[in-house]
Design an enzyme around this catalytic site. Structure first.
Site, PDB file in Angstrom:
ATOM      1  CB  CYS A   1      -0.958  -0.021   1.180  1.00  0.00           C
ATOM      2  SG  CYS A   1      -1.946  -1.532   1.218  1.00  0.00           S
TER       3      CYS A   1
ATOM      4  CG  HIS B   1      -1.808   4.064   5.587  1.00  0.00           C
ATOM      5  ND1 HIS B   1      -1.754   3.936   4.214  1.00  0.00           N
ATOM      6  CD2 HIS B   1      -1.953   2.804   6.082  1.00  0.00           C
ATOM      7  CE1 HIS B   1      -1.856   2.655   3.889  1.00  0.00           C
ATOM      8  NE2 HIS B   1      -1.981   1.950   5.009  1.00  0.00           N
TER       9      HIS B   1
ATOM     10  CD  GLU C   1      -1.255   7.385   9.511  1.00  0.00           C
ATOM     11  OE1 GLU C   1      -0.857   8.151   8.611  1.00  0.00           O
ATOM     12  OE2 GLU C   1      -2.228   6.588   9.351  1.00  0.00           O
TER      13      GLU C   1
ATOM     14  CE  LYS D   1      -5.493   4.034   2.681  1.00  0.00           C
ATOM     15  NZ  LYS D   1      -4.584   5.185   2.893  1.00  0.00           N
TER      16      LYS D   1
ATOM     17  CG  HIS E   1      -6.399   0.575   1.814  1.00  0.00           C
ATOM     18  ND1 HIS E   1      -5.533   1.254   0.980  1.00  0.00           N
ATOM     19  CD2 HIS E   1      -5.612  -0.053   2.736  1.00  0.00           C
ATOM     20  CE1 HIS E   1      -4.290   1.045   1.377  1.00  0.00           C
ATOM     21  NE2 HIS E   1      -4.318   0.254   2.442  1.00  0.00           N
TER      22      HIS E   1
ATOM     23  CG  PHE F   1      -0.027  -6.177   4.315  1.00  0.00           C
ATOM     24  CD1 PHE F   1      -0.453  -5.440   5.405  1.00  0.00           C
ATOM     25  CD2 PHE F   1      -0.956  -7.002   3.690  1.00  0.00           C
ATOM     26  CE1 PHE F   1      -1.762  -5.508   5.859  1.00  0.00           C
ATOM     27  CE2 PHE F   1      -2.265  -7.084   4.136  1.00  0.00           C
ATOM     28  CZ  PHE F   1      -2.676  -6.336   5.214  1.00  0.00           C
TER      29      PHE F   1
END
Length: 417
Positions: free
Chosen positions: A165, A305, A316, A337, A342, A403
């Site tokens: 991502c 994010h 975050e 998002k 996402h 990831f």
């Protein structure tokens, strides 16, 4: 060595809340949710039955039926958003040195639909290897920039960044570095993803990563809300034209913003979970600020994010508190998002576009679907909940984490000659 300055001269977007940049922006500032029950396949046996799908996209009409069948949706999306960006930038490649124009693209997965279709057909057969001759070139993640370069005759550097991502943030940083080092004049950069299919939804369900709020899809993406239960899958593409400043001025280009820097880091912690103290996220934001020769006090808005996962959102915010200190109370934070879902490898590009447009218009897009405060978050932090906010914005930062512990953060500033 004196670096070249790098500016943004064109934008293109295909998103779950708008198939053009203008429609995407209108969706953002009006708090439109792109989430709905999935239409592209039968979800009866799936735990999650909704996603943020692209709507009213006619690949046959855009590409012609014959050519569309040769391309995975993630490539179709890439070509579509790039056509808008090229037109927006006023580019006539016949008048430019195309050996100094490249394409660096991001995709976390690539042609998942193609892989699924081909392997499913093989499994249902008699074992004979009857594969479509376009199977491999439709599927591979690097094929999107390949097709973009073929369409426009661009012979500069050409490759795909794959960092889950964080992919399209990495593509922007790579493009930025090539230009400021004088290795190229311009890049078509961004990312695309198309994972709303049985394999994509089923795979993320197996990880318990997706929201299962099937009774109310439109409010399922709830970054920073107490009752968030996972991310909502999205699809689409975002294209950004990055250009060396003097090259842009010489051709009379309009300039949206200046790209100031980018940072990259690794969590070095876990295959999918972020570091519990947000160390990788803090490292990457500091790295981007250092690269841009800025301090936290210079930032007005952070497009986070913010995926709406129980463990990702707090980490975050810990990182932002660590980096910004008391400046966290002065800035706006929001997760777009909450509206788009996402977009995985395309997330960085579409969120960079949101950040650039926030600079241009002086409006912070909201974090929608906030219903219940989470006591884990300081209530004095301005998450821009539910309603867009007008404010003076000079510099924005946009984060992307993937990831594998991949982190990438980019910074844009209002252009000043």
């Amino acid at each position: 060595m004196e670096f070249k300055r790098v500016v943004v001269t064109g934008l293109g977007a295909l998103t779950p809340i708008g198939n053009t940049v203008s429609d995407y922006w209108n969706g953002l500032i009006n708090g439109v949710s792109g989430a709905a029950l999935i239409k592209s396949f039968d979800t009866e046996k799936f735990k999650t039955k909704f996603a943020c799908e692209v709507k009213d996209f006619d690949a046959d009409g855009f590409l012609g039926r014959k050519d569309a069948r040769k391309l995975d949706p993630f490539v179709q999306y890439a070509l579509f958003s790039t056509e808008e960006a090229v037109k927006d930038a006023g580019l006539d490649f016949s008048k430019l040195d195309t050996s100094r124009i490249g394409v660096i693209w991001g995709s976390g997965i690539g042609g998942l639909k193609t892989f699924l279709d081909e392997v499913t057909a093989f499994a249902k057969g008699d074992g004979s290897p009857r594969f479509n001759p376009f199977f491999i070139p439709k599927m591979i993640a690097d094929i999107a920039p390949g097709h973009i370069s073929i369409k426009y005759g661009l012979r500069g550097p050409n490759f795909t960044t794959v960092s889950a991502c964080a992919s399209s943030n990495n593509s922007l940083i790579d493009s930025f570095n090539y230009i400021r080092l004088g290795k190229a004049n311009m890049f078509i950069s961004g990312g695309s993803e198309a994972i709303i299919n049985e394999a994509g939804i089923g795979g993320f369900n197996a990880m318990h990563a997706l929201s299962t709020r099937n009774d109310d899809p439109a409010t399922a993406s709830r970054p920073f809300d107490l009752d968030r239960d996972g991310f909502v899958a999205g699809e689409g593409a975002g294209t950004i034209i990055l250009e060396e400043l003097e090259h842009a001025k010489a051709r009379g280009a309009k300039i949206y913003a200046e790209m100031m820097g980018g940072g990259m880091s690794a969590d070095a912690y876990h295959m999918t979970a972020p570091h519990p103290d947000g160390l990788g996220a803090a490292f990457v934001m500091r790295a981007a600020l250092e690269d841009a020769k800025l301090s936290p006090a210079d930032i007005d808005y952070v497009n986070v994010h913010g995926t709406s996962t129980p463990i990702g959102d707090p980490q975050e915010i810990k990182a932002i508190q660590d980096v910004f200190g008391d400046d966290i109370y002065r800035i706006n934070i929001s997760s777009t998002k909450s509206m788009t879902g996402h977009l995985l490898g395309a997330a960085g590009a579409v969120e960079a576009i949101a950040s650039i447009l926030a600079l241009k218009h002086g409006i912070i897009p909201p974090t929608i679907n906030h219903f219940t405060d989470d006591p884990a978050f300081d209530p004095k932090i301005n998450f821009t909940f539910n309603t867009a906010q007008k404010r003076d914005i000079n510099i924005v930062q946009s984060n992307g984490f993937g990831f594998g512990g991949h982190n990438a953060s980019v910074i844009f500033k209002k252009y000043e000659d």
